[in-house]
Write a protein that holds these residues in place. Sequence first.
Motif, short mmCIF file in Angstrom:
data_model
loop_
_atom_site.label_atom_id
_atom_site.label_comp_id
_atom_site.label_asym_id
_atom_site.label_seq_id
_atom_site.Cartn_x
_atom_site.Cartn_y
_atom_site.Cartn_z
N UNK A 1 6.02 6.03 0.18
CA UNK A 1 5.44 4.82 -0.43
C UNK A 1 3.92 4.90 -0.46
N UNK A 2 3.34 5.36 0.64
CA UNK A 2 1.88 5.45 0.73
C UNK A 2 1.33 6.48 -0.26
N UNK A 3 2.05 7.58 -0.41
CA UNK A 3 1.62 8.62 -1.35
C UNK A 3 1.63 8.08 -2.78
N UNK A 4 2.69 7.35 -3.12
CA UNK A 4 2.79 6.76 -4.46
C UNK A 4 1.69 5.72 -4.67
N UNK A 5 1.43 4.92 -3.65
CA UNK A 5 0.38 3.89 -3.74
C UNK A 5 -0.99 4.53 -3.90
N UNK A 6 -1.25 5.61 -3.16
CA UNK A 6 -2.53 6.31 -3.25
C UNK A 6 -2.74 6.89 -4.64
N UNK A 7 -1.65 7.42 -5.22
CA UNK A 7 -1.75 7.96 -6.58
C UNK A 7 -2.07 6.86 -7.59
N UNK A 8 -1.47 5.70 -7.41
CA UNK A 8 -1.73 4.57 -8.32
C UNK A 8 -3.17 4.07 -8.17
N UNK A 9 -3.62 4.00 -6.92
CA UNK A 9 -4.98 3.50 -6.66
C UNK A 9 -6.04 4.48 -7.16
N UNK B 1 -5.75 0.67 7.90
CA UNK B 1 -5.48 -0.74 7.58
C UNK B 1 -4.17 -1.19 8.22
N UNK B 2 -3.16 -0.30 8.24
CA UNK B 2 -1.88 -0.66 8.85
C UNK B 2 -2.05 -0.95 10.33
N UNK B 3 -2.89 -0.16 11.02
CA UNK B 3 -3.09 -0.38 12.45
C UNK B 3 -3.80 -1.69 12.73
N UNK B 4 -4.51 -2.20 11.73
CA UNK B 4 -5.28 -3.44 11.91
C UNK B 4 -4.47 -4.67 11.53
N UNK B 5 -3.80 -4.63 10.36
CA UNK B 5 -3.09 -5.83 9.89
C UNK B 5 -1.66 -5.89 10.40
N UNK C 1 1.58 -5.07 4.41
CA UNK C 1 0.35 -5.87 4.43
C UNK C 1 -0.87 -5.00 4.10
N UNK C 2 -0.87 -3.76 4.59
CA UNK C 2 -1.97 -2.84 4.30
C UNK C 2 -2.04 -2.53 2.81
N UNK C 3 -0.88 -2.27 2.20
CA UNK C 3 -0.83 -1.95 0.77
C UNK C 3 -1.32 -3.12 -0.08
N UNK C 4 -1.07 -4.36 0.40
CA UNK C 4 -1.46 -5.55 -0.37
C UNK C 4 -2.97 -5.72 -0.44
N UNK C 5 -3.68 -5.18 0.55
CA UNK C 5 -5.15 -5.33 0.54
C UNK C 5 -5.86 -4.02 0.23
N UNK C 6 -5.09 -2.97 -0.12
CA UNK C 6 -5.69 -1.66 -0.33
C UNK C 6 -6.68 -1.65 -1.49
N UNK C 7 -6.33 -2.26 -2.60
CA UNK C 7 -7.21 -2.22 -3.77
C UNK C 7 -8.55 -2.91 -3.52
N UNK C 8 -8.56 -4.17 -2.98
CA UNK C 8 -9.88 -4.77 -2.68
C UNK C 8 -10.66 -3.99 -1.62
N UNK C 9 -9.96 -3.36 -0.66
CA UNK C 9 -10.66 -2.54 0.33
C UNK C 9 -11.33 -1.33 -0.32
N UNK C 10 -10.66 -0.74 -1.31
CA UNK C 10 -11.26 0.39 -2.02
C UNK C 10 -12.46 -0.05 -2.85
N UNK C 11 -12.38 -1.24 -3.42
CA UNK C 11 -13.53 -1.76 -4.17
C UNK C 11 -14.72 -1.98 -3.23
#
Length: 306
Positions: free
Chosen positions: A1-9, A28-32, A37-47
């Motif tokens: 899932x993370x690999x697919x998400x990283x490719x999309x991002x 992010x996973x270790x924090x939230x 939950x980490x995937x949900x905030x990944x895009x704004x974190x990358x911005x």
Amino acid sequence: DATAEAAKLAMSSPNVSMTDTMHLLRNARSIVGTYEEAAAIAEPMLKLRTLAQLARPGQDVSEDFDQLIKGLEIKGVTQNHHEFMQYMEGIAKGLNVFGDTLKPYQYYEMFKYGRQATSGLSEHFILSTAPTLAQELGGSSYGQAVSAFNKAIVGGVMKHSALKEFARLGLVDAGDLDYVKTGEIKGLKPGKGIKGWQVAQADPNAWVRDYLLPALDKLGLKDRADVMKEVSSLFQNQVAGQMVSLLATQQSRIEKDAALIEKAPGLSAADRVLREDPVLAWQALKSSLESLTAALLQSVNAADMM
């Protein structure tokens, strides 16, 4: 899932490689708490990471950004999605306004060295006033200053000579003071405090503006030199005195910076700078090639082959 998400991002944030995006998701996973939950905030974190990169062109900001997110964990906002998003938006505004004069890791230092004071500070103060103070004092010194300020005004821990000055300014009710037999001030009575301590706990600037400055004005202390002299008597901790002096004598600057931050673009600015900044565009090309290489090698199970 993370690999697919990283490719999309990689499509929306091409300046960050898939490897770095996976690293971001892991942290992010270790924090939230969970991957979802980490995937949900990944895009704004990358911005936000893109804007941090803009403040330090050509440098690796991975460690800086990790510290920034760790600072938000110290503040205690990472377990609330809405609050986490608000802080990221506010920090993005600060980075957009101050550029390379405000480093991402300084937010971490502000939260870390603020110690017991950090949790009580309001979102408005942290995102609108603290960046100006961090520019002047540095992140760690700001944190030490706000901690010492909190200890004095909220905790009532100060030398008798300082408490005497607070009493002279009318910032302590006479009935709240404890005296020795000789008539000298011993300290504050249990449960009593400096006037407006609740305001000071949430927003030191508001306390200086609404309590300290009117008290100084009432005694005719308006000249900059007189104000700074009185502040040094009230706050004998050097960095706390420096912070309060800045707040007391540079209100116009504080208000100007706060207005700039309020009107500045936030995370949305990342899309624009990716199109306009040549350094980030070059970084995007290199990261895209790195991601492509990683994807091709993965497709042939290169790790096992090697």
